[in-house]
Enzyme design. Structure first.
Site, short mmCIF file in Angstrom:
data_model
loop_
_atom_site.label_atom_id
_atom_site.label_comp_id
_atom_site.label_asym_id
_atom_site.label_seq_id
_atom_site.Cartn_x
_atom_site.Cartn_y
_atom_site.Cartn_z
N PRO A 1 -0.34 15.27 56.72
CA PRO A 1 -1.05 16.47 56.29
C PRO A 1 -1.02 17.56 57.37
CG PRO A 1 -2.31 14.52 55.75
CD PRO A 1 -1.16 14.06 56.60
N GLU A 2 -0.74 18.77 56.93
CA GLU A 2 -0.67 19.92 57.84
C GLU A 2 -1.88 20.82 57.59
OE1 GLU A 2 3.26 21.68 57.73
OE2 GLU A 2 4.19 19.74 57.27
N LYS B 1 -4.86 20.38 62.93
CA LYS B 1 -4.78 19.36 61.88
C LYS B 1 -5.97 18.40 61.92
CE LYS B 1 0.28 19.50 62.15
NZ LYS B 1 1.52 18.72 62.39
N HIS C 1 -7.19 -0.78 51.93
CA HIS C 1 -6.77 0.16 52.98
C HIS C 1 -7.89 1.08 53.45
CE1 HIS C 1 -2.68 -1.21 52.65
NE2 HIS C 1 -2.61 -0.88 51.38
N ARG D 1 -1.43 3.21 56.65
CA ARG D 1 -0.60 2.93 57.83
C ARG D 1 -1.40 2.78 59.12
NH1 ARG D 1 4.81 6.52 57.68
NH2 ARG D 1 5.35 4.93 59.22
N ARG E 1 11.07 31.60 75.55
CA ARG E 1 11.23 30.23 75.05
C ARG E 1 12.65 30.06 74.49
NH1 ARG E 1 6.74 26.73 75.99
NH2 ARG E 1 4.92 28.08 76.21
N ARG F 1 13.11 15.91 63.64
CA ARG F 1 12.56 16.07 62.29
C ARG F 1 13.63 16.61 61.35
NH1 ARG F 1 7.07 16.15 62.23
NH2 ARG F 1 7.44 15.45 60.08
#
Length: 278
Positions: free
Chosen positions: A2-3, A59, A93, A112, A153, A262
């Protein structure tokens, strides 16, 4: 994982269910590694605390409690935070649950076991805040602020967007979507972006995040809001997880590469590659 939009959606959906409620005790904990401080100390500190507000930082979901304590929860890969009847916490869970004064429970379902629950004092909350960059939907996150974060950067812009120290809350899904909307190749060094591109990227970041919040987030696997409902933003993806499909803008074939370990999706025609500065 989740973001920002998913965590914001969970916070907003939990607020009417939790605000003003009192936590009467720790009902379940079968995975102590997820918890800080120790289970005994946590149970002693949490009992009798009133939930005053529900918010978000990056987050992290933040439950502000009386006595200047904050319950900080990170959903990680598969976490779900729900308010439910007590018997729901017996599910396989569900590894953490809190009793509430209305007879219901706040449960953390995490297949998880990557999720984290931290009870923070004011100093701990300040430390959590300090390690994150600015919120991309905040009023002070301007194009100039974004330019300052990217100055000098040389890393790929995709990697920079994922860096929580630079900008808070953006993950793999919305980094891909924002770069496509801004027509910026994910391998473009941050320092190479022109002022026009920075303006476009700033707009794109805010647009994709706001749109995702409106659509209650993206439910690809485990994500649900505080009522157990799925989001629908996945129905509006332009490039994420669409390798081999036509670009919605130019019909070229969407490609997949790996950036910062990613999966990264982009249009090779719309998103122009820039050269590394010397």
């Amino acid at each position: 994982m989740p973001e920002l939009p998913e965590v914001e959606t969970v916070a907003r959906s939990l607020a009417p269910q939790l605000q003003g409620r009192t936590i009467t005790g720790l009902a379940k904990l079968d995975w102590p590694k997820m918890l800080t401080p120790s289970p005994d100390e946590f149970a002693a500190l949490i009992a009798g605390r009133r939930i005053e507000a529900i918010g978000r930082r990056a987050k992290w979901l933040l439950l502000s409690l009386d006595g200047e304590w904050t319950l900080a929860i990170h959903l990680r890969m598969s976490g779900q935070l729900l308010v439910a009847e007590p018997e729901t916490s017996e599910a396989r869970h569900v590894h953490f649950a809190l009793d509430l004064d209305n007879g219901r429970r706040l449960i953390f379902n995490d297949q998880r076991k990557f999720g984290r629950v931290h009870l923070l004092d004011r100093q701990g909350l300040a430390a959590l805040d300090a390690v994150h960059g600015p919120e991309p939907l905040a009023a002070d996150f301007t194009p100039s602020a974004l330019a300052e974060r990217l100055q000098n950067r040389r890393a790929p812009i995709k990697a920079l967007l994922l860096d929580q120290h630079l900008i808070a809350g953006i993950g793999n899904i919305y980094a891909n979507e924002a770069l496509w909307l801004a027509r910026i190749h994910p391998l473009t060094p941050g320092a190479m972006l022109t002022p026009e591109q920075i303006n476009e990227l700033h707009h794109a970041i805010r647009h994709v995040l706001q749109e995702a919040i409106t659509n209650q987030g993206s439910s690809l696997r485990n994500y649900r809001d505080g009522y157990g409902r799925q989001g629908t933003q996945q129905e509006h993806f332009n490039v994420y997880d669409r390798a081999g499909e036509p670009c919605p803008r130019c019909q070229s074939t969407i490609e997949r590469i790996v950036v910062a370990q990613r999966s990264t999706y982009f249009c090779p025609t719309c998103q122009i590659t820039m050269q590394q500065p010397e």
